[in-house]
Design a protein around this motif. Structure first.
Motif, mmCIF file in Angstrom:
data_model
loop_
_atom_site.group_PDB
_atom_site.id
_atom_site.type_symbol
_atom_site.label_atom_id
_atom_site.label_comp_id
_atom_site.label_asym_id
_atom_site.label_seq_id
_atom_site.Cartn_x
_atom_site.Cartn_y
_atom_site.Cartn_z
ATOM 1 N N LEU A 9 0.900 -1.253 -0.605
ATOM 2 C CA LEU A 9 0.041 -0.565 0.062
ATOM 3 C C LEU A 9 1.175 1.229 -0.136
ATOM 4 O O LEU A 9 1.575 1.193 0.654
ATOM 5 C CB LEU A 9 -0.992 -0.267 1.350
ATOM 6 N N HIS A 19 -3.590 9.774 -1.262
ATOM 7 C CA HIS A 19 -4.152 8.788 -2.134
ATOM 8 C C HIS A 19 -3.500 7.330 -1.666
ATOM 9 O O HIS A 19 -1.983 8.186 -1.137
ATOM 10 C CB HIS A 19 -3.828 9.299 -3.595
ATOM 11 N N CYS A 21 -2.677 3.084 -3.080
ATOM 12 C CA CYS A 21 -2.961 2.895 -3.704
ATOM 13 C C CYS A 21 -2.105 1.461 -3.272
ATOM 14 O O CYS A 21 -0.556 1.031 -2.952
ATOM 15 C CB CYS A 21 -1.804 3.218 -5.007
ATOM 16 N N LEU A 23 -1.820 -2.755 -4.421
ATOM 17 C CA LEU A 23 -0.997 -3.556 -5.483
ATOM 18 C C LEU A 23 -0.493 -5.207 -4.970
ATOM 19 O O LEU A 23 0.121 -5.071 -3.838
ATOM 20 C CB LEU A 23 -0.356 -2.633 -6.309
ATOM 21 N N GLU A 28 -2.178 -6.401 -9.841
ATOM 22 C CA GLU A 28 -3.089 -5.080 -10.337
ATOM 23 C C GLU A 28 -3.176 -4.194 -8.773
ATOM 24 O O GLU A 28 -3.027 -5.215 -7.724
ATOM 25 C CB GLU A 28 -3.579 -6.599 -10.478
ATOM 26 N N ARG A 29 -4.102 -3.628 -8.943
ATOM 27 C CA ARG A 29 -4.718 -2.264 -7.970
ATOM 28 C C ARG A 29 -5.616 -3.126 -6.768
ATOM 29 O O ARG A 29 -6.725 -3.189 -7.972
ATOM 30 C CB ARG A 29 -4.485 -1.129 -8.812
ATOM 31 N N ASP A 32 -6.741 2.126 -4.920
ATOM 32 C CA ASP A 32 -6.493 3.046 -5.005
ATOM 33 C C ASP A 32 -7.815 4.174 -5.299
ATOM 34 O O ASP A 32 -8.731 4.919 -5.850
ATOM 35 C CB ASP A 32 -7.074 2.941 -6.991
#
Length: 146
Positions: A9, A19, A21, A23, A28-29, A32
Motif C-alpha cells: 500500500l 491518495h 494505492c 497492489l 493488480e490494483r 486506489d
C-alpha cells in the motif's frame, strides 16, 4: 526487507489531498482512492487507540495540523452495541468511531501533545518515558509521541 507481502500500500500524503494505492504481487490494483481535504473542510481525526498501533495516525494528523480525539474502549463497545450486526470488521469499527464522534461528541477525549489524557494513556499502554528503562528499543512511533 521481507518480500512476502500480499499487498503493498503506497500512501501519498499531501496538504490538500491524500491518495492510497494497493497492489498485489501481480501488479493488480486492489485499492486506489483519493480523499481531498479541501472538499470537506476541517477534519477531526478520531482513533480508538492513540498509543501503540494508533500512534502513527496520531503523529501524522498532528503534523498536518488536524485536531485529534480518542474514543475510549468502553465508549466504543457501548456505541457498537447500538448498531445492527455483530461482525467485527475494521470498516464497521471505523464507521462506528466516526458516527459516534458525530452523534455523541461528549464521549470523545481530545488528544494534545501536552494533554493529561495522552500522558495517562501512555502510562496505561505501558509506554516508558525513559528509554534506558524500557524493556526494548523505542520504536519510531513512540518517539513521535514524545
Amino acid at each position: 526487507m521481507n518480500t512476502e507481502y500480499d499487498v503493498r500500500l503506497g500512501l501519498d500524503v499531501g496538504r490538500t489531498s491524500h491518495h492510497g494505492c494497493g497492489l498485489v504481487p501481480a501488479g493488480e490494483r486492489v485499492f486506489d482512492h483519493e480523499l481531498s481535504q479541501d472538499d470537506y473542510g476541517r477534519v477531526l481525526v478520531i482513533v480508538d487507540q492513540p498509543n501503540t498501533i494508533g500512534a502513527l495516525p496520531v503523529a501524522v494528523a498532528r503534523d498536518c495540523g488536524a485536531v485529534i480525539a480518542y474514543l475510549p474502549g468502553l465508549a466504543m463497545r457501548k456505541a457498537a452495541d447500538l448498531y445492527p450486526g455483530q461482525a467485527k470488521t475494521d470498516a464497521r469499527d471505523a464507521f462506528i468511531i466516526a458516527d459516534t464522534a458525530r452523534t455523541m461528541p461528549h464521549t470523545l477525549r481530545f488528544v494534545d501533545r501536552e494533554s493529561d489524557v495522552l500522558a495517562n494513556l501512555k502510562v496505561l499502554a505501558g509506554t516508558d518515558e525513559d528509554p534506558a528503562l524500557a524493556k526494548g528499543p523505542v520504536s519510531p512511533v513512540e518517539r513521535c509521541l514524545r
